[in-house]
Design an enzyme around this catalytic site. Structure first.
Site, PDB file in Angstrom:
ATOM      1  N   GLY A 150       2.417   1.782  10.776  1.00  0.00           N
ATOM      2  CA  GLY A 150       3.341   2.907  10.649  1.00  0.00           C
ATOM      3  C   GLY A 150       4.002   3.298  11.956  1.00  0.00           C
TER       4      GLY A 150
ATOM      5  N   HIS B 268      -9.512   0.737   4.727  1.00  0.00           N
ATOM      6  CA  HIS B 268      -8.239   0.895   5.446  1.00  0.00           C
ATOM      7  C   HIS B 268      -8.480   1.782   6.671  1.00  0.00           C
ATOM      8  CE1 HIS B 268      -4.130   2.122   6.363  1.00  0.00           C
ATOM      9  NE2 HIS B 268      -3.737   1.060   5.697  1.00  0.00           N
TER      10      HIS B 268
ATOM     11  N   ASN C  54       0.868  -1.179   0.000  1.00  0.00           N
ATOM     12  CA  ASN C  54       0.000   0.000   0.000  1.00  0.00           C
ATOM     13  C   ASN C  54       0.903   1.227   0.000  1.00  0.00           C
ATOM     14  OD1 ASN C  54      -1.794   2.059   0.519  1.00  0.00           O
ATOM     15  ND2 ASN C  54      -2.258   1.413   2.622  1.00  0.00           N
TER      16      ASN C  54
ATOM     17  N   SER D 144       3.440  -2.614  10.254  1.00  0.00           N
ATOM     18  CA  SER D 144       4.899  -2.614  10.398  1.00  0.00           C
ATOM     19  C   SER D 144       5.555  -3.944  10.022  1.00  0.00           C
ATOM     20  CB  SER D 144       5.295  -2.191  11.820  1.00  0.00           C
ATOM     21  OG  SER D 144       4.818  -0.894  12.092  1.00  0.00           O
TER      22      SER D 144
ATOM     23  N   GLU E 180      -5.357  -5.560  10.361  1.00  0.00           N
ATOM     24  CA  GLU E 180      -4.358  -4.533  10.608  1.00  0.00           C
ATOM     25  C   GLU E 180      -4.638  -3.857  11.943  1.00  0.00           C
ATOM     26  OE1 GLU E 180      -2.411  -3.148   6.768  1.00  0.00           O
ATOM     27  OE2 GLU E 180      -4.207  -1.951   6.975  1.00  0.00           O
TER      28      GLU E 180
ATOM     29  N   LYS F 270       0.126   4.234  -0.232  1.00  0.00           N
ATOM     30  CA  LYS F 270      -0.527   5.399   0.395  1.00  0.00           C
ATOM     31  C   LYS F 270      -0.322   6.653  -0.467  1.00  0.00           C
ATOM     32  CE  LYS F 270       0.199   3.287   4.864  1.00  0.00           C
ATOM     33  NZ  LYS F 270       0.081   3.441   6.285  1.00  0.00           N
TER      34      LYS F 270
HETATM   35  C1  PEP Z   1      -0.662  -0.171   5.886  1.00  0.00           C
HETATM   36  O1  PEP Z   1      -0.552   0.850   5.270  1.00  0.00           O
HETATM   37  O2  PEP Z   1      -1.662  -0.850   5.701  1.00  0.00           O
HETATM   38  C2  PEP Z   1       0.398  -0.578   6.816  1.00  0.00           C
HETATM   39  C3  PEP Z   1       0.268  -1.717   7.443  1.00  0.00           C
HETATM   40  O3  PEP Z   1       1.458   0.270   6.975  1.00  0.00           O
HETATM   41  P1  PEP Z   1       2.879  -0.078   7.659  1.00  0.00           P
HETATM   42  O4  PEP Z   1       3.371  -1.353   7.041  1.00  0.00           O
HETATM   43  O5  PEP Z   1       3.756   1.084   7.346  1.00  0.00           O
HETATM   44  O6  PEP Z   1       2.632  -0.242   9.125  1.00  0.00           O
END
Ligand code: PEP
Length: 254
Positions: A176, A98, A10, A216, A170, A12
């Site tokens: 993040g 999300h 993703n 992460s 998630e 973003k």
């Molecule tokens: C995400 O954007 O869905 C995500 C899990 O981000 P990150 O891997 O940076 O935590």
């Protein structure tokens, strides 16, 4: 039943067109050099880069997805895009619900459900995101939250329509933040979601649905997460923005 893992990136609101094309080119080159991967790969760039990234990925196994869509088939909805528009630039998948959409753009389960229905009607594979915030985990209501988000997201849909469904668990506190759920924490919720899918539908759908972990995920922790029997891949933010790191995730077996 064997579920083939999926590693989804993703991107973003990162990468302008040239940067996005360069990243896609590096992924294609890396996969060509490394050969057959143990996982399917998907990237979800920002809307303006979809066409160019799709072009750059031609001839590679990496699939293309969007980060959102709108549930109306067309109309005066400034700033929104339809499922058909995404299909027309080569998308096969779309992320829906999300936590950043839920948190900053007030998406609720009802909106997520409308978007999931629209995606499926148009022929896009929805990647439905669920996950608790830290306060909810601390209160011990993680399962209640993800159950509500999952059942709300698929409400009114039949098992046959959900054949290709992808779910992403998630935990919001892990997105993040550099703070990853332990493999045990991830497995616990993934197993719970699979049981819920079996209850909502049947064991066959539960067994074939890929449930990704997001929060992460990075080269250093991917192996432990992927060892969990109900973790079928990752939805990755930060580590999907660097070709070397994302390739290490796709080739998580080393
Ligand atoms: C995400 O954007 O869905 C995500 C899990 O981000 P990150 O891997 O940076 O935590």
């Amino acid at each position: 039943m064997l579920r083939r893992p999926l590693i989804a990136g993703n991107w973003k609101m990162y990468k302008n067109r040239d940067e996005a094309v360069a990243l896609a080119g590096a992924l294609k080159e890396g996969m060509t050099a490394k050969g057959e991967a143990p996982a399917d790969a998907l990237v979800c760039p920002p809307y303006p880069c979809l066409q160019s990234v799709g072009d750059a990925l031609q001839g590679s196994p990496v699939e293309l997805g969007a980060q959102n869509l709108y549930y109306q088939p067309e109309g005066a909805f400034t700033g929104e895009v339809t499922a058909e528009m995404l299909l027309s630039v080569g998308c096969s998948h779309v992320i829906i619900g999300h936590s950043e959409r839920r948190q900053y753009f007030a998406e609720d389960d009802e909106t997520v459900n409308k978007k999931v229905k629209r995606a499926l009607q148009a022929g896009l594979v929805p990647v439905i995101c669920v996950g608790e915030v830290l306060d909810e985990r601390d209160k011990g209501i993680t399962e209640q939250v993800v159950e509500r988000q999952l059942s709300g997201g698929v409400q009114g849909l039949a098992a046959a329509e959900l054949a290709k469904l992808v779910v992403a668990y998630e935990p919001v506190w892990a997105i993040g933040t550099g703070r990853t759920a332990t493999p045990e924490q991830a497995q616990e919720v993934h197993a719970f979601l699979r049981v819920k899918l079996a209850g909502l539908y049947d064991q066959e759908l539960a067994d074939k649905t890929r449930i990704l972990y997001g929060g992460s995920v990075k080269p250093e922790n991917v192996a432990g997460l992927m060892e969990c029997p109900d973790v079928d891949g990752g939805l990755v933010g930060g580590a999907s923005l660097k070709a070397d790191d994302f390739l290490k995730l796709i080739y998580y077996k080393g």
